[in-house]
Write a protein that holds these residues in place. Structure first.
Motif, PDB file in Angstrom:
ATOM      1  N   SER A  46       0.837  -1.199   0.000  1.00 40.40           N
ATOM      2  CA  SER A  46       0.000   0.000   0.000  1.00 40.40           C
ATOM      3  C   SER A  46       0.873   1.249   0.000  1.00 40.40           C
ATOM      4  O   SER A  46       1.830   1.363   0.764  1.00 40.40           O
ATOM      5  CB  SER A  46      -0.913   0.007   1.228  1.00 40.40           C
ATOM      6  OG  SER A  46      -1.594   1.244   1.312  1.00 40.40           O
ATOM      7  N   GLU A  48       0.113   4.031   1.130  1.00 41.71           N
ATOM      8  CA  GLU A  48      -0.081   4.766   2.377  1.00 41.71           C
ATOM      9  C   GLU A  48       1.107   4.617   3.314  1.00 41.71           C
ATOM     10  O   GLU A  48       1.425   5.528   4.066  1.00 41.71           O
ATOM     11  CB  GLU A  48      -1.358   4.305   3.080  1.00 41.71           C
ATOM     12  CG  GLU A  48      -2.618   4.629   2.324  1.00 41.71           C
ATOM     13  CD  GLU A  48      -2.756   6.120   2.021  1.00 41.71           C
ATOM     14  OE1 GLU A  48      -2.607   6.933   2.950  1.00 41.71           O
ATOM     15  OE2 GLU A  48      -2.998   6.461   0.849  1.00 41.71           O
ATOM     16  N   GLU A  66       2.379   2.083  -6.203  1.00 38.73           N
ATOM     17  CA  GLU A  66       2.532   3.168  -7.165  1.00 38.73           C
ATOM     18  C   GLU A  66       3.354   2.726  -8.376  1.00 38.73           C
ATOM     19  O   GLU A  66       3.088   3.144  -9.497  1.00 38.73           O
ATOM     20  CB  GLU A  66       3.152   4.387  -6.493  1.00 38.73           C
ATOM     21  CG  GLU A  66       2.216   5.025  -5.488  1.00 38.73           C
ATOM     22  CD  GLU A  66       2.851   6.134  -4.697  1.00 38.73           C
ATOM     23  OE1 GLU A  66       4.060   6.049  -4.397  1.00 38.73           O
ATOM     24  OE2 GLU A  66       2.124   7.080  -4.363  1.00 38.73           O
ATOM     25  N   ASN A  91     -12.547  -2.519  -0.955  1.00 37.95           N
ATOM     26  CA  ASN A  91     -12.432  -1.344  -0.097  1.00 37.95           C
ATOM     27  C   ASN A  91     -11.645  -1.672   1.178  1.00 37.95           C
ATOM     28  O   ASN A  91     -12.184  -1.726   2.273  1.00 37.95           O
ATOM     29  CB  ASN A  91     -13.828  -0.825   0.240  1.00 37.95           C
ATOM     30  CG  ASN A  91     -13.809   0.557   0.823  1.00 37.95           C
ATOM     31  OD1 ASN A  91     -12.822   1.278   0.697  1.00 37.95           O
ATOM     32  ND2 ASN A  91     -14.881   0.939   1.466  1.00 37.95           N
ATOM     33  N   ILE A  96      -7.762   0.437  -1.832  1.00 35.44           N
ATOM     34  CA  ILE A  96      -7.888   1.897  -1.910  1.00 35.44           C
ATOM     35  C   ILE A  96      -6.598   2.517  -2.432  1.00 35.44           C
ATOM     36  O   ILE A  96      -6.614   3.373  -3.320  1.00 35.44           O
ATOM     37  CB  ILE A  96      -8.261   2.478  -0.531  1.00 35.44           C
ATOM     38  CG1 ILE A  96      -9.665   2.031  -0.131  1.00 35.44           C
ATOM     39  CG2 ILE A  96      -8.150   4.005  -0.536  1.00 35.44           C
ATOM     40  CD1 ILE A  96      -9.994   2.275   1.335  1.00 35.44           C
ATOM     41  N   SER A  97      -5.476   2.062  -1.902  1.00 43.68           N
ATOM     42  CA  SER A  97      -4.185   2.588  -2.324  1.00 43.68           C
ATOM     43  C   SER A  97      -3.936   2.306  -3.806  1.00 43.68           C
ATOM     44  O   SER A  97      -3.467   3.182  -4.545  1.00 43.68           O
ATOM     45  CB  SER A  97      -3.075   1.979  -1.471  1.00 43.68           C
ATOM     46  OG  SER A  97      -1.824   2.446  -1.874  1.00 43.68           O
ATOM     47  N   ASN A 100      -6.274   4.470  -5.994  1.00 45.48           N
ATOM     48  CA  ASN A 100      -5.819   5.864  -5.996  1.00 45.48           C
ATOM     49  C   ASN A 100      -4.526   6.027  -6.799  1.00 45.48           C
ATOM     50  O   ASN A 100      -4.337   7.040  -7.470  1.00 45.48           O
ATOM     51  CB  ASN A 100      -5.640   6.375  -4.573  1.00 45.48           C
ATOM     52  CG  ASN A 100      -6.962   6.584  -3.871  1.00 45.48           C
ATOM     53  OD1 ASN A 100      -7.999   6.732  -4.504  1.00 45.48           O
ATOM     54  ND2 ASN A 100      -6.936   6.574  -2.555  1.00 45.48           N
ATOM     55  N   SER A 101      -3.649   5.045  -6.729  1.00 41.38           N
ATOM     56  CA  SER A 101      -2.398   5.103  -7.501  1.00 41.38           C
ATOM     57  C   SER A 101      -2.678   4.997  -8.994  1.00 41.38           C
ATOM     58  O   SER A 101      -2.031   5.679  -9.796  1.00 41.38           O
ATOM     59  CB  SER A 101      -1.448   3.989  -7.048  1.00 41.38           C
ATOM     60  OG  SER A 101      -1.038   4.202  -5.717  1.00 41.38           O
ATOM     61  N   ARG A 103      -5.507   5.998 -10.431  1.00 32.92           N
ATOM     62  CA  ARG A 103      -6.109   7.281 -10.790  1.00 32.92           C
ATOM     63  C   ARG A 103      -5.040   8.356 -10.960  1.00 32.92           C
ATOM     64  O   ARG A 103      -5.058   9.141 -11.912  1.00 32.92           O
ATOM     65  CB  ARG A 103      -7.136   7.701  -9.743  1.00 32.92           C
ATOM     66  CG  ARG A 103      -7.923   8.947 -10.180  1.00 32.92           C
ATOM     67  CD  ARG A 103      -8.887   9.455  -9.130  1.00 32.92           C
ATOM     68  NE  ARG A 103      -8.108  10.031  -8.039  1.00 32.92           N
ATOM     69  CZ  ARG A 103      -8.180   9.643  -6.770  1.00 32.92           C
ATOM     70  NH1 ARG A 103      -8.984   8.689  -6.405  1.00 32.92           N
ATOM     71  NH2 ARG A 103      -7.440  10.230  -5.855  1.00 32.92           N
ATOM     72  N   LYS A 104      -4.067   8.401 -10.044  1.00 28.74           N
ATOM     73  CA  LYS A 104      -2.988   9.392 -10.114  1.00 28.74           C
ATOM     74  C   LYS A 104      -2.143   9.193 -11.372  1.00 28.74           C
ATOM     75  O   LYS A 104      -1.877  10.144 -12.105  1.00 28.74           O
ATOM     76  CB  LYS A 104      -2.117   9.294  -8.867  1.00 28.74           C
ATOM     77  CG  LYS A 104      -0.982  10.279  -8.825  1.00 28.74           C
ATOM     78  CD  LYS A 104      -0.169  10.106  -7.540  1.00 28.74           C
ATOM     79  CE  LYS A 104       1.068  10.962  -7.548  1.00 28.74           C
ATOM     80  NZ  LYS A 104       1.894  10.711  -6.353  1.00 28.74           N
ATOM     81  N   GLN A 115     -13.765   4.664 -10.739  1.00 24.81           N
ATOM     82  CA  GLN A 115     -13.456   3.711  -9.681  1.00 24.81           C
ATOM     83  C   GLN A 115     -14.747   3.227  -9.025  1.00 24.81           C
ATOM     84  O   GLN A 115     -15.645   4.024  -8.760  1.00 24.81           O
ATOM     85  CB  GLN A 115     -12.574   4.361  -8.610  1.00 24.81           C
ATOM     86  CG  GLN A 115     -11.227   4.748  -9.089  1.00 24.81           C
ATOM     87  CD  GLN A 115     -10.395   5.440  -8.017  1.00 24.81           C
ATOM     88  OE1 GLN A 115      -9.522   6.180  -8.361  1.00 24.81           O
ATOM     89  NE2 GLN A 115     -10.647   5.218  -6.740  1.00 24.81           N
TER      90      GLN A 115
END
Length: 127
Positions: A46, A48, A66, A91, A96-97, A100-101, A103-104, A115
């Protein structure tokens, strides 16, 4: 390290070799940080855990999600000429990580992402 109290000598751990899942490592890393113990994970990726202010004594032997997310988005963009991606994820801290990675990384490449989160205990029928 050793702790001596009266005639009793106890060995105090120097660190925690952590859990293989990010959802479990999160608790261990918090516990380790509060106890001034280094926590190392061989499988928790993750992103995070890369936040040093939140997990100052956490380390891992693999890269964060990432790196994976960047490669996945690169494949979709370069090989498939994708302009839109959908991410279905569980979830939990890892899901989540990862979402989000993605999406980034996609945003940096001009790709639109939708998502959708599933509950941690979702069944195949829920998916």
């Amino acid at each position: 390290a050793e702790c001596t109290e009266g005639n009793v000598v106890e060995t105090v751990p120097s660190g925690i070799i952590g859990a293989p899942r990010s959802s479990l490592t999160e608790s261990l890393a918090i516990l380790g940080g509060a106890s001034d113990l280094v926590t190392i994970s061989h499988a928790s990726s993750s992103a995070e855990f890369s936040h040093e202010n939140e997990y100052p004594l956490f380390g891992r032997t693999i890269p964060s999600v990432e790196v994976d997310a960047t490669m996945v988005v690169s494949f979709f963009k370069e090989e498939l000429n994708a302009t839109h991606l959908g991410v279905l994820y569980v979830n939990d801290p890892y899901g989540i990580s990862y979402a989000n990675s993605i999406r980034k990384a996609a945003g940096n490449g001009g790709i639109t992402v939708k998502q959708i989160a599933l509950l941690e205990n979702a069944s195949r029928e829920d998916a």
